[in-house]
Write an enzyme that holds these catalytic residues in place. Structure first.
Site, PDB file in Angstrom:
ATOM      1  CG  ASP A  26      -1.967   1.081   1.177  1.00  0.00           C
ATOM      2  OD1 ASP A  26      -2.381   1.458   0.071  1.00  0.00           O
ATOM      3  OD2 ASP A  26      -2.364   1.566   2.253  1.00  0.00           O
ATOM      4  CG  HIS A 218      -5.693   0.952   6.189  1.00  0.00           C
ATOM      5  ND1 HIS A 218      -4.783   0.023   5.729  1.00  0.00           N
ATOM      6  CD2 HIS A 218      -5.463   2.082   5.468  1.00  0.00           C
ATOM      7  CE1 HIS A 218      -4.048   0.557   4.771  1.00  0.00           C
ATOM      8  NE2 HIS A 218      -4.447   1.811   4.592  1.00  0.00           N
ATOM      9  CG  HIS A 220      -4.942   7.037   4.573  1.00  0.00           C
ATOM     10  ND1 HIS A 220      -4.233   7.157   3.405  1.00  0.00           N
ATOM     11  CD2 HIS A 220      -5.300   5.727   4.638  1.00  0.00           C
ATOM     12  CE1 HIS A 220      -4.159   5.989   2.787  1.00  0.00           C
ATOM     13  NE2 HIS A 220      -4.818   5.097   3.522  1.00  0.00           N
ATOM     14  CB  CYS A 251      -5.894   5.833  -2.319  1.00  0.00           C
ATOM     15  SG  CYS A 251      -7.011   4.838  -3.317  1.00  0.00           S
ATOM     16  CG  ASN A 260      -1.152   3.999   4.462  1.00  0.00           C
ATOM     17  OD1 ASN A 260      -2.336   3.757   4.506  1.00  0.00           O
ATOM     18  ND2 ASN A 260      -0.398   3.692   3.416  1.00  0.00           N
TER      19      ASN A 260
END
Length: 309
Positions: A26, A218, A220, A251, A260
């Site tokens: 990611d 998860h 950000h 993303c 992140n």
């Protein structure tokens, strides 16, 4: 579950947390350049040496859409897997699953969306159509005794649709888990969540019967709330937190998504709370400084900046 620490307000916190390190997949997938396989393999090895037991390594996605992951097979071949460490791989469909099974992958992830707009932009399908696509993937993976993580993006806000109602998150999350996923990762893809929203979503999912030990978060850090949101999740019993070395990531299909939650920032918080992670902060800082040199720019992690000198 072992709760041994009592923070402010008397809310219990878990004594140990598992960090799902998502930097190699990611994190790097959002970089404009492509690192050599040898560098990626060393990155993974450094993360394992630092103590990580879950390192999301790559993804079997179409190289036209995510060219940074076009070397997935080569990377997996270059990695010497350590005992007791999981190396999850993102698979979008049955073709991706076939590739994963052919290489002996034991952990996969599928990536869904709460909102219709992002589902169309990311998967070119509606939410219902994406769940239909995941159904045989998850079924076949579970038949092969693989672990299956179900990612859900836009759980707290969407750049096109705005606020995301909790009942909508509950609906898609329960359907995703009903497919047979062993873990559900709730994504704040554009970093707009606040602790109150996190608590509301977690309470709804837990009340619906989704075990808290199968839920990951998860976050950000667009609005600087990632650590506050993590603390809220910890207070609700979540023990798996996604993070990315040095704060890498974003993303490719949501332009407002910033990096992140940085693994080092998370470690500073967790270790300060007395929560065990098994991960060495100093080694993580050194790894992120090393990777920043490879990428040609400094790490956005505040903890890396503070400790790197």
């Amino acid at each position: 579950m072992d709760f041994g620490i009592t923070p402010l307000g008397g809310l219990p916190l878990p004594s140990r947390v598992t960090i799902c390190e998502v930097g190699p997949r990611d994190g790097l997938q959002n970089e404009s350049g492509v690192l050599p396989v040898e560098v990626k393999a060393e990155f993974v090895a450094r993360l394992v040496d630092a103590g990580h037991t879950v390192v999301e390594t790559t993804g079997f996605v179409h190289p036209e859409w995510v060219p940074q992951l076009a070397d997935a097979e080569d990377l997996l071949a270059a990695i010497t897997q350590a005992p007791g460490v999981r190396y999850p791989v993102l698979v979008p469909n049955e073709r991706g699953l076939d590739r994963a099974l052919g290489l002996g992958v034991r952990d996969i992830a599928v990536f869904g969306s709460i909102t219709e707009t992002f589902a169309k932009r990311n998967l070119n399908r509606t939410v219902d159509e994406s769940l239909e696509m995941f159904t045989p993937v998850v079924a076949r993976a579970r038949e092969a005794d693989l672990r299956v993580r179900g990612y859900l993006s836009m759980c707290f806000g969407d750049p096109w649709e705005g606020d995301v109602p909790v009942p909508r998150v509950l609906d898609v999350a329960t359907r995703m888990m009903a497919l047979g996923c062993t873990e559900l990762s709730l994504g704040d893809t554009i970093g707009v969540a606040t602790p109150g929203q996190v608590v509301a979503v977690l309470d709804a999912l837990i009340a619906a019967g989704i075990p808290v030990d199968s839920i990951a978060v998860h976050f950000h850090d667009t609005y600087g709330q990632a650590l506050a949101n993590t603390f809220a999740a910890l207070c609700r019993g979540v023990t798996t937190i996604d993070a990315s070395a040095g704060g890498l990531g974003g993303c490719p299909y949501a332009g407002s998504a910033t990096g992140n939650l940085a693994t080092e920032d998370l470690l500073w918080q967790l270790h300060g709370l007395g929560i065990d992670t098994g991960v060495d902060l100093r080694k993580m800082v050194d790894t992120s400084v090393w990777l920043a040199e490879k990428l040609g720019r400094p790490s956005p992690s505040r903890t890396v900046t503070a400790l790197a000198g």
